[in-house]
Scaffold this active site. Structure first.
Site, PDB file in Angstrom:
ATOM      1  CB  CYS A 169      -0.946  -0.019   1.191  1.00 61.14           C
ATOM      2  SG  CYS A 169      -1.905  -1.542   1.282  1.00 61.14           S
ATOM      3  CG  HIS A 309      -1.950   4.362   5.100  1.00 63.08           C
ATOM      4  ND1 HIS A 309      -1.898   4.241   3.728  1.00 63.08           N
ATOM      5  CD2 HIS A 309      -2.047   3.092   5.588  1.00 63.08           C
ATOM      6  CE1 HIS A 309      -1.958   2.960   3.393  1.00 63.08           C
ATOM      7  NE2 HIS A 309      -2.059   2.249   4.505  1.00 63.08           N
ATOM      8  CD  GLU A 320      -1.705   7.811   9.114  1.00 64.79           C
ATOM      9  OE1 GLU A 320      -1.298   8.625   8.266  1.00 64.79           O
ATOM     10  OE2 GLU A 320      -2.606   6.976   8.882  1.00 64.79           O
ATOM     11  CG  HIS A 346      -6.443   0.607   1.352  1.00 63.79           C
ATOM     12  ND1 HIS A 346      -5.569   1.327   0.561  1.00 63.79           N
ATOM     13  CD2 HIS A 346      -5.674  -0.036   2.270  1.00 63.79           C
ATOM     14  CE1 HIS A 346      -4.337   1.138   0.985  1.00 63.79           C
ATOM     15  NE2 HIS A 346      -4.381   0.310   2.021  1.00 63.79           N
ATOM     16  CG  PHE A 405      -0.108  -5.942   4.246  1.00 63.20           C
ATOM     17  CD1 PHE A 405      -0.585  -5.208   5.318  1.00 63.20           C
ATOM     18  CD2 PHE A 405      -0.986  -6.802   3.599  1.00 63.20           C
ATOM     19  CE1 PHE A 405      -1.893  -5.318   5.737  1.00 63.20           C
ATOM     20  CE2 PHE A 405      -2.306  -6.918   4.008  1.00 63.20           C
ATOM     21  CZ  PHE A 405      -2.767  -6.179   5.073  1.00 63.20           C
TER      22      PHE A 405
END
Length: 419
Positions: A169, A309, A320, A346, A405
């Site tokens: 991502c 994010h 975050e 996403h 990831f």
């Protein structure tokens, strides 16, 4: 041209986007700031047996204008169709006349987190039903994740640096950062940078469901992706592409280009912690933002807005938030922070580029996009997340975060261009 690489300035001169909220930047931006949501029931296939039955799909998409022929479209996986189309948009938006530039100095960094999953699934069915002799000779070129970058360069004869990043991502934010670095180093005058993804197929949805990473709020698709909200239960899959034209400032000025903003910082770190979970207290993300700030020469208090994010996962949103507090201290309370994934879902390897496009528009329009569906903020997510409604505000500098990831972290910083 400046001889010292640190003196070379990089600006954004073109934007392209494809997603559930529109296949052009103006439409997409309008829908984002008006609080629209692109998530609905999955229509690409029968998802009734899946735990997650919702996604942020691109519908009615026609890639043909960006391709030399219908045959080339048929030989291209959906993810690469998105990428080529978004790059074509960015080219048009930039006003860059390829007949008047040295194409040896123009490159492409268009990545993908997963690549041609449509092709992988379709060809595997053919293999099982009809045997290896019936596999398409285009199977491998269609599924490998470098093909959006490769094909756009082929169609438009761009012979400069060409790489397809892959860091889950964080993919397209890394692509933008590495393109920024490439221009700073003097290896290109302009770069097409971004990412593309198309994973709304049974194999993709099923795999993420098996991880228990997806929202199962199937009865309320528009409310399923809810970053920083106490009721969040996982992310919602999106698809599409974002591509930007990055250009060395003097090259852009010489041709009278419109400049959206200036890219000034890039961070790239690893959590070295876990396959899918963030480092404790967002430590890796914090180091990434600090690196980007160091490159930019800005102080934490110079940042006006953070595009987070913010995927709507239980752990990620907290980590975050902790990272932002660690980096910005007391200024964290004065920042506007929002996640547009409540609206877009996403988009995996495309997410960072789509969000950087939105950051460029935020600077141009002086508007911070909202975090929709933030009805009940998690007590551990206690910053100003611009809930529900876009906010007109003074925006001089923006941080955009992407975390993937494998523990991949990427941050880019853009600021309002001052000549």
């Amino acid at each position: 041209m400046a001889s010292n690489w640190t003196e070379r300035r990089v600006v954004v001169t073109g934007l392209g986007i494809v997603g559930s909220l529109g296949a052009d930047v103006d439409t997409f931006w309008k829908n984002i700031v008006s609080g629209q949501c692109g998530i609905d029931k999955i229509t690409h296939f029968d998802a009734s047996q899946f735990d997650c039955q919702i996604a942020s799909e691109v519908r009615g998409f026609d890639p043909a204008p960006a391709f030399p022929s219908p045959k080339e479209v048929r030989r291209t996986d959906r993810f690469a169709q998105f990428g080529v189309y978004a790059a074509w948009q960015a080219l048009k938006d930039s006003g860059l006349d390829l007949e008047k530039v040295n194409r040896d100095e123009i490159g492409c960094f268009i990545g993908s987190g997963i690549g041609g999953l449509h092709t992988t699934e379709e060809q595997h069915k053919i293999y099982l039903q009809k045997g290896p002799g019936r596999l398409s000779p285009f199977m491998i070129p269609m599924l490998i994740l470098n093909m959006a970058s490769g094909m756009f360069s082929m169609y438009y004869k761009l012979r400069g640096p060409n790489v397809a990043t892959c860091s889950a991502c964080a993919t397209s934010t890394h692509a933008i950062g590495e393109a920024w670095r490439t221009i700073k180093m003097g290896d290109a005058h302009a770069m097409f940078a971004g990412g593309s993804e198309a994973t709304i197929v049974p194999l993709g949805i099923g795999g993420f469901c098996a991880m228990r990473a997806m929202s199962t709020r199937n009865d309320e698709p528009k409310k399923a992706s809810r970053p920083f909200d106490v009721g969040r239960d996982g992310f919602v899959m999106g698809e599409g592409s974002g591509v930007l034209v990055l250009e060395e400032l003097e090259h852009a000025k010489a041709r009278g280009a419109r400049i959206y903003c200036e890219l000034v910082g890039y961070g790239n770190t690893a959590d070295a912690n876990h396959m899918t979970s963030p480092a404790p207290e967002g430590e890796g993300a914090a180091r990434c933002m600090k690196m980007a700030l160091r490159h930019s020469g800005l102080n934490p208090e110079d940042i006006s807005y953070i595009n987070a994010h913010g995927t709507s996962t239980p752990q990620g949103d907290i980590a975050e938030t902790q990272a932002i507090k660690a980096v910005f201290g007391e200024h964290a309370r004065k920042l506007a922070v929002s996640s547009t994934k409540g609206a877009t879902g996403h988009m995996l390897g495309a997410a960072g580029a789509v969000e950087t496009v939105l950051c460029a528009k935020a600077i141009e329009q002086q508007v911070a996009p909202p975090t929709i569906n933030l009805d009940n903020p998690d007590p551990q997510c206690d910053l100003d997340y611009v809930p529900h409604t876009a906010r007109e505000m003074k925006i001089d500098a923006i941080v955009n975060n992407s975390f993937g990831f494998g523990g991949h972290n990427a941050t880019v910083i853009a600021k309002r261009f001052v000549g």
